[in-house]
Enzyme design. Structure first.
Site, PDB file in Angstrom:
ATOM      1  N   TYR A  78      10.754  -4.447  -7.617  1.00 11.79           N
ATOM      2  CA  TYR A  78       9.290  -4.223  -8.189  1.00 11.79           C
ATOM      3  C   TYR A  78       8.773  -3.109  -8.093  1.00 11.79           C
ATOM      4  CZ  TYR A  78       4.799  -5.605  -9.912  1.00 11.79           C
ATOM      5  OH  TYR A  78       3.343  -5.597 -10.472  1.00 11.79           O
ATOM      6  N   GLY A 110      -0.875   0.441  -5.242  1.00  8.89           N
ATOM      7  CA  GLY A 110      -2.141  -0.203  -5.112  1.00  8.89           C
ATOM      8  C   GLY A 110      -3.058   0.603  -5.844  1.00  8.89           C
ATOM      9  N   CYS A 115       0.785  -1.285   0.147  1.00 11.47           N
ATOM     10  CA  CYS A 115      -0.140  -0.013  -0.092  1.00 11.47           C
ATOM     11  C   CYS A 115       0.753   1.092   0.001  1.00 11.47           C
ATOM     12  CB  CYS A 115      -0.972  -0.025   1.303  1.00 11.47           C
ATOM     13  SG  CYS A 115      -2.000  -1.536   1.174  1.00 11.47           S
ATOM     14  N   ASN A 172       0.730   0.449   5.877  1.00 13.00           N
ATOM     15  CA  ASN A 172       1.319  -0.260   4.894  1.00 13.00           C
ATOM     16  C   ASN A 172       2.039  -1.464   5.402  1.00 13.00           C
ATOM     17  OD1 ASN A 172       2.564  -1.278   2.640  1.00 13.00           O
ATOM     18  ND2 ASN A 172       4.297   0.163   2.820  1.00 13.00           N
ATOM     19  N   GLY A 173       1.788  -2.749   5.141  1.00 14.00           N
ATOM     20  CA  GLY A 173       2.464  -3.783   5.741  1.00 14.00           C
ATOM     21  C   GLY A 173       1.554  -4.978   6.188  1.00 14.00           C
TER      22      GLY A 173
END
Length: 508
Positions: A257, A28, A2, A101-102
Site C-alpha cells: 500500500y 503523509g 511519514c 518515520n516509524g
C-alpha cells in the site's frame, strides 16, 4: 507513516528538498517541515498541510543552506497539532534537528527516563521528540567540543541500546553534517544516493528511492538494519554498523500500500511485487472458481491498479478504469470517525456507469482495513447497474494493528479481526470475496530479493518481529486509536497556519 529526506550538497538545497518532499507526499498529508543550515545558522519552516501549502516563495527564500532535512507527516495517534510537525530541534549539544518515520514501542518508558535520569524536557507526546532527545543525550555525554564521525556512531550505538521499535531517522547536526540510521530489524525503509558535480560528490537520504530519482541522485543502496550513514559538511561519507543484533525484516505493507510503485525498497521493485500479487490472486481465483463468470476487472485507484491489470490478463477478461478518483481527497483509512470516512469515500470516487451496467464486476483493492470504503464502493457498483459484484483483496485479511508507525485502527475496528472471510463478505455486501494468501504475498515480495528471510507481516498474522509486544501494549494502543478517542482528542486541536522559526538568525 511519514516521509523523510536529507541532502548535503555544494549549493543551496531548499528547492531540491521541496521536490523530494513533494514526491513523498503519498506517505503523509497532515504536515510538512524543513530545516536548512548555512554556516551554522539554522532556518526552519513547518506547519499543517500539504508541501505546496506549507512552503511559499517567501519561505523558500529564507530556507538557505547547502545542507538540510525535511519531513512529511501523517499522525500515528490521530493528532494533527501544528506542534507535532517535524523536524524537531534541540539546541544542546551543537544544535540538532531530527526527522523520523516509524514508532518507538518503548516511548513512554523512555520519556520518563529522559526526565528522571537525563534531565531533559520533552515538550510533546511525540516519540520523535523522545528519539531526538535520546540521541542528543548520547552525543552530549561524550563531552566533545568537535564531534567526529566516530563520536556520532558511538552516540547512535547508545540510541540502539535504548530505543525499540521501527524507525528510520535523519538528523542534522549544525556545522557538522547529517546522519541517518534505521532500526535493527529494518522495518521502516530508508535509502541513500550520490551525485557527481564539478565541485565534488553530493549525497542524499530519503524514505524511498523515487525521491532520489526526481532530484537527480543515483541510488547507492538501502541503509542496512542497525546501520548509520554520516555525511559531514565537506561531503565525506562514512558508514558503520551500530547495532549488535540486526536482521532485515522489512514491513511488507510498504509493498502492498504505502510505497510508490516506482520505488525500489531493499532491492525489491514495488511495481513488480504488485504485478506478482495480481498474478497470484488470479491463480487462486482460477483454482477456486475455474468456471468464473467475471466480465470485467476494475481496480480501486490507485495502489491496486498494477495488481488488477495482472489479474485481468491471467483471467482472460477486460480491465477497465471504472472508478474515477478525486485526487484532492486524502487516504481514508487513517481518518477518524466513520461518518467522516463515509463522506470522504463518496467525494473521493465516482463510478463510470457504462463499465458496470449489466456486468459481473470484480473489484480489486490493495487491502481491506475497516471495510468502510469497500462496502460503499460495492454499493456504488450495484447502483451503477452491476449484476454481481465480486471483491478481491491483493493482501491477506488485516486482523491486527500495526505498532511500527502505521496508524491502522484499533483491532476492534478492523473488519477482519475475529471474523471469518464469509462473515466479512456478508458485512461488505459482496457476492464473493477472495483474499490473497499470506504465503503467496511473501513469495511475491521475496522473489525480488531472496536474501530477505523474514518480513514484518504482523498486521496479517499478529507476529511482531521486535519481540517486545504483549497484550498489555496492544490494549493500550487500542484505547489510543479507537474512533471515540480520536474524535475526542481532535475536537480541541489547534488548526493554525504553521510556524516559521529562525533557529539562530531570527528569520521571520
Amino acid at each position: 507513516m511519514c516521509g523523510i529526506a536529507g541532502i548535503v550538497a555544494k549549493k543551496n538545497i531548499n528547492q531540491e528538498l521541496y521536490d523530494a518532499l513533494t514526491v513523498l507526499q503519498h506517505r503523509g498529508q497532515d504536515a510538512a517541515g524543513m530545516v536548512t543550515c548555512r554556516e551554522g545558522k539554522l532556518s526552519q519552516r513547518k506547519g499543517n498541510g500539504l508541501v505546496r501549502d506549507v512552503f511559499r516563495s517567501r519561505h523558500m527564500k529564507q530556507l538557505e543552506g547547502n545542507m538540510g532535512i525535511g519531513h512529511i507527516r501523517y499522525p500515528t495517534a490521530g493528532s494533527a497539532s501544528p506542534a507535532l510537525a517535524q523536524p524537531f530541534y534541540v539546541n544542546s549539544p551543537y544544535g540538532i534537528s531530527l526527522a523520523h518515520n516509524g514508532n518507538l514501542t518503548n516511548a513512554e518508558e523512555l520519556s520518563k527516563e529522559l526526565f528522571q535520569s537525563d534531565l531533559r524536557h520533552v515538550n510533546t507526546d511525540s516519540d520523535s521528540e523522545v528519539l531526538l532527545n535520546v540521541f542528543a543525550h548520547e552525543l552530549q555525554k561524550l563531552g566533545k567540543l568537535t564531534p567526529t564521525e566516530k563520536d556520532v556512531f558511538e552516540a547512535i550505538r547508545g540510541v540502539y541500546r535504548r530505543c525499540h521499535g521501527g524507525y528510520a531517522v535523519i538528523a542534522m547536526i549544525a556545522n557538522y553534517g547529517i546522519v541517518a540510521f534505521r532500526d535493527s530489524k529494518g522495518i521502516r525503509p530508508v535509502v541513500f544516493g550520490e551525485r557527481e558535480t564539478a565541485n565534488g560528490k553530493e549525497y542524499m537520504v530519503a524514505s524511498e528511492s523515487v525521491a532520489l530519482d526526481v532530484v537527480g541522485f543515483k541510488l547507492i543502496r538501502d541503509i542496512a538494519p542497525g546501520e548509520a550513514v554520516y555525511i559531514n559538511t565537506q561531503g565525506e561519507l562514512y558508514t558503520q554498523q551500530c547495532s549488535d543484533q540486526s536482521e532485515l525484516s522489512p514491513c511488507i505493507f510498504e509493498h502492498v500500500y504505502f510505497a510508490r510503485p516506482d520505488s525500489i525498497i531493499d532491492k525489491v521493485s514495488v511495481y513488480k511485487t504488485r504485478l506478482r500479487m495480481g498474478e497470484k490472486l488470479a491463480e487462486k481465483i482460477l483454482r477456486e472458481r475455474p468456471d468464473h463468470d467475471i466480465d470485467v476487472v476494475i481496480p480501486i485507484p490507485d495502489t491496486s491498479r498494477v495488481s488488477g491489470q495482472a489479474m485481468a490478463y491471467l483471467l482472460g477478461v477486460k480491465f477497465r478504469e471504472g472508478l474515477i478518483k478525486n485526487r484532492y481527497i486524502g487516504r481514508t483509512f487513517i481518518m477518524p470517525g466513520q461518518s467522516l470516512r463515509k463522506k470522504s469515500v463518496r467525494q473521493k470516487l465516482n463510478p463510470i456507469g457504462l463499465e458496470f451496467k449489466d456486468k459481473n464486476v470484480l473489484l480489486v483493492d490493495d487491502s481491506i482495513v475497516r471495510g468502510t470504503t469497500c462496502r460503499q464502493i460495492i454499493q456504488m457498483a450495484r447502483d451503477a447497474g452491476a449484476k454481481k459484484v465480486y471483491f478481491a483483496s491483493a493482501a491477506p485479511a488485516v486482523r491486527y494493528p500495526n505498532v511500527y508507525g502505521i496508524d491502522m485502527p484499533s483491532a476492534s475496528e478492523l473488519i477482519a479481526h475475529g471474523r471469518t472471510e464469509q462473515e466479512v463478505q456478508e458485512l461488505i455486501g459482496a457476492d464473493w470475496l477472495v483474499y490473497q494468501d499470506l504465503d503467496d504475498l511473501i513469495a511475491c515480495s521475496s522473489e525480488g530479493n531472496p536474501a530477505i528471510k523474514r518480513f514484518d507481516c504482523a498486521v496479517f498474522n499478529g507476529e511482531y518481529v521486535t519481540g517486545d509486544i504483549d497484550s498489555a501494549y496492544l490494549e493500550k494502543i487500542d484505547a489510543q486509536r479507537n474512533d471515540a478517542n480520536k474524535l475526542g482528542n481532535d475536537s480541541h486541536l489547534e488548526t493554525g497556519d504553521g510556524v516559521f522559526i529562525g533557529l539562530h538568525n531570527d528569520v521571520s
